[in-house]
Design a protein around this motif. Sequence first.
Motif, PDB file in Angstrom:
ATOM      1  N   ASP A  15       0.833  -1.205   0.000  1.00  0.00           N
ATOM      2  CA  ASP A  15       0.000   0.000   0.000  1.00  0.00           C
ATOM      3  C   ASP A  15       0.868   1.255   0.000  1.00  0.00           C
ATOM      4  O   ASP A  15       0.598   2.206  -0.744  1.00  0.00           O
ATOM      5  CB  ASP A  15      -0.931   0.027   1.217  1.00  0.00           C
ATOM      6  CG  ASP A  15      -2.080  -0.962   1.112  1.00  0.00           C
ATOM      7  OD1 ASP A  15      -2.275  -1.564   0.037  1.00  0.00           O
ATOM      8  OD2 ASP A  15      -2.779  -1.131   2.134  1.00  0.00           O
ATOM      9  N   VAL A  51      -6.971  -0.701   8.634  1.00  0.00           N
ATOM     10  CA  VAL A  51      -7.610  -0.353   7.372  1.00  0.00           C
ATOM     11  C   VAL A  51      -6.535  -0.297   6.288  1.00  0.00           C
ATOM     12  O   VAL A  51      -5.618   0.528   6.350  1.00  0.00           O
ATOM     13  CB  VAL A  51      -8.347   1.000   7.451  1.00  0.00           C
ATOM     14  CG1 VAL A  51      -8.952   1.368   6.102  1.00  0.00           C
ATOM     15  CG2 VAL A  51      -9.404   0.979   8.542  1.00  0.00           C
ATOM     16  N   MET A  53      -5.808  -0.931   1.797  1.00  0.00           N
ATOM     17  CA  MET A  53      -6.488  -0.817   0.518  1.00  0.00           C
ATOM     18  C   MET A  53      -7.327  -2.074   0.292  1.00  0.00           C
ATOM     19  O   MET A  53      -6.908  -3.178   0.635  1.00  0.00           O
ATOM     20  CB  MET A  53      -5.473  -0.638  -0.611  1.00  0.00           C
ATOM     21  CG  MET A  53      -4.706   0.670  -0.520  1.00  0.00           C
ATOM     22  SD  MET A  53      -5.766   2.144  -0.466  1.00  0.00           S
ATOM     23  CE  MET A  53      -6.612   2.037  -2.034  1.00  0.00           C
ATOM     24  N   LEU A  72     -12.228   0.697   0.633  1.00  0.00           N
ATOM     25  CA  LEU A  72     -11.225   1.681   0.227  1.00  0.00           C
ATOM     26  C   LEU A  72     -10.564   1.225  -1.064  1.00  0.00           C
ATOM     27  O   LEU A  72     -10.060   0.110  -1.143  1.00  0.00           O
ATOM     28  CB  LEU A  72     -10.196   1.791   1.344  1.00  0.00           C
ATOM     29  CG  LEU A  72      -9.517   3.127   1.560  1.00  0.00           C
ATOM     30  CD1 LEU A  72     -10.518   4.249   1.699  1.00  0.00           C
ATOM     31  CD2 LEU A  72      -8.633   3.056   2.771  1.00  0.00           C
ATOM     32  N   CYS A  73     -10.571   2.088  -2.086  1.00  0.00           N
ATOM     33  CA  CYS A  73      -9.982   1.731  -3.375  1.00  0.00           C
ATOM     34  C   CYS A  73      -9.158   2.898  -3.912  1.00  0.00           C
ATOM     35  O   CYS A  73      -9.108   3.967  -3.319  1.00  0.00           O
ATOM     36  CB  CYS A  73     -11.071   1.337  -4.372  1.00  0.00           C
ATOM     37  SG  CYS A  73     -12.202   2.673  -4.809  1.00  0.00           S
ATOM     38  N   THR A  78     -13.548   4.046  -8.057  1.00  0.00           N
ATOM     39  CA  THR A  78     -14.637   4.386  -7.143  1.00  0.00           C
ATOM     40  C   THR A  78     -15.993   4.029  -7.749  1.00  0.00           C
ATOM     41  O   THR A  78     -16.221   4.185  -8.941  1.00  0.00           O
ATOM     42  CB  THR A  78     -14.619   5.883  -6.774  1.00  0.00           C
ATOM     43  OG1 THR A  78     -14.732   6.647  -7.960  1.00  0.00           O
ATOM     44  CG2 THR A  78     -13.354   6.250  -6.039  1.00  0.00           C
ATOM     45  N   TYR A  84     -17.643   1.818  -2.803  1.00  0.00           N
ATOM     46  CA  TYR A  84     -16.204   1.924  -3.073  1.00  0.00           C
ATOM     47  C   TYR A  84     -15.813   3.391  -3.079  1.00  0.00           C
ATOM     48  O   TYR A  84     -16.288   4.157  -3.918  1.00  0.00           O
ATOM     49  CB  TYR A  84     -15.851   1.286  -4.424  1.00  0.00           C
ATOM     50  CG  TYR A  84     -15.878  -0.218  -4.377  1.00  0.00           C
ATOM     51  CD1 TYR A  84     -14.720  -0.943  -4.139  1.00  0.00           C
ATOM     52  CD2 TYR A  84     -17.064  -0.916  -4.571  1.00  0.00           C
ATOM     53  CE1 TYR A  84     -14.740  -2.327  -4.085  1.00  0.00           C
ATOM     54  CE2 TYR A  84     -17.097  -2.301  -4.518  1.00  0.00           C
ATOM     55  CZ  TYR A  84     -15.940  -2.994  -4.275  1.00  0.00           C
ATOM     56  OH  TYR A  84     -15.958  -4.352  -4.213  1.00  0.00           O
ATOM     57  N   SER A  86     -12.598   6.371  -2.815  1.00  0.00           N
ATOM     58  CA  SER A  86     -11.182   6.586  -3.117  1.00  0.00           C
ATOM     59  C   SER A  86     -10.389   6.884  -1.857  1.00  0.00           C
ATOM     60  O   SER A  86     -10.846   7.625  -0.983  1.00  0.00           O
ATOM     61  CB  SER A  86     -11.024   7.753  -4.085  1.00  0.00           C
ATOM     62  OG  SER A  86      -9.656   8.106  -4.219  1.00  0.00           O
ATOM     63  N   VAL A  87      -9.199   6.330  -1.816  1.00  0.00           N
ATOM     64  CA  VAL A  87      -8.282   6.614  -0.719  1.00  0.00           C
ATOM     65  C   VAL A  87      -7.897   8.093  -0.708  1.00  0.00           C
ATOM     66  O   VAL A  87      -7.509   8.624   0.325  1.00  0.00           O
ATOM     67  CB  VAL A  87      -7.032   5.712  -0.795  1.00  0.00           C
ATOM     68  CG1 VAL A  87      -6.184   6.066  -2.004  1.00  0.00           C
ATOM     69  CG2 VAL A  87      -6.218   5.767   0.487  1.00  0.00           C
ATOM     70  N   GLY A  92     -11.421   8.747   2.813  1.00  0.00           N
ATOM     71  CA  GLY A  92     -10.416   7.721   2.516  1.00  0.00           C
ATOM     72  C   GLY A  92      -9.092   8.015   3.190  1.00  0.00           C
ATOM     73  O   GLY A  92      -8.473   7.133   3.804  1.00  0.00           O
ATOM     74  N   LEU A  95      -9.228   7.375   6.870  1.00  0.00           N
ATOM     75  CA  LEU A  95      -9.326   5.975   7.289  1.00  0.00           C
ATOM     76  C   LEU A  95      -8.058   5.152   7.096  1.00  0.00           C
ATOM     77  O   LEU A  95      -7.751   4.283   7.915  1.00  0.00           O
ATOM     78  CB  LEU A  95     -10.455   5.282   6.522  1.00  0.00           C
ATOM     79  CG  LEU A  95     -11.863   5.685   6.894  1.00  0.00           C
ATOM     80  CD1 LEU A  95     -12.860   5.040   5.935  1.00  0.00           C
ATOM     81  CD2 LEU A  95     -12.170   5.290   8.323  1.00  0.00           C
ATOM     82  N   ILE A  96      -7.323   5.389   6.019  1.00  0.00           N
ATOM     83  CA  ILE A  96      -6.207   4.500   5.678  1.00  0.00           C
ATOM     84  C   ILE A  96      -5.213   4.386   6.836  1.00  0.00           C
ATOM     85  O   ILE A  96      -4.787   5.384   7.402  1.00  0.00           O
ATOM     86  CB  ILE A  96      -5.486   4.947   4.375  1.00  0.00           C
ATOM     87  CG1 ILE A  96      -4.440   3.918   3.922  1.00  0.00           C
ATOM     88  CG2 ILE A  96      -4.877   6.324   4.501  1.00  0.00           C
ATOM     89  CD1 ILE A  96      -5.001   2.663   3.378  1.00  0.00           C
TER      90      ILE A  96
END
Length: 129
Positions: A15, A51, A53, A72-73, A78, A84, A86-87, A92, A95-96
Amino acid sequence: MDAVNLGERTLTELDFGRLSQLREVQTSFQFSTLLDRADVVEPLLAPCDVVTMYAQVDLEDVATGRRHRFVLCYPGQTEPREGYISVLSPVGMALIGLRVGAVAQWHSPSGQPCKARVMAVSRIAQFSA
């Protein structure tokens, strides 16, 4: 600033490498800071409650108690109606790398502050474009 939670983050090497390539697209200070401060680990050593990807994330809104579920994509993959996100979106980036129990904070497109607790994380099959 959109995503405001830059606390402790854990990213897998995969990631981290892929997200680092997005620095050309996402040049914000906060995205660079997120990558620079992340604890990078081998994928097999990543805690299962982090969290990552393509993780399915269950959130609970701190203010309302409403539950939301996202996957998360990467940008271009998206499908908001399918959950779905986007990071690189504010939520996004908030969260990552967070763990179950952490509170993510970001601003909505209208500028409203948002807070949600990460309730569960599960891995799904990689998105097929």
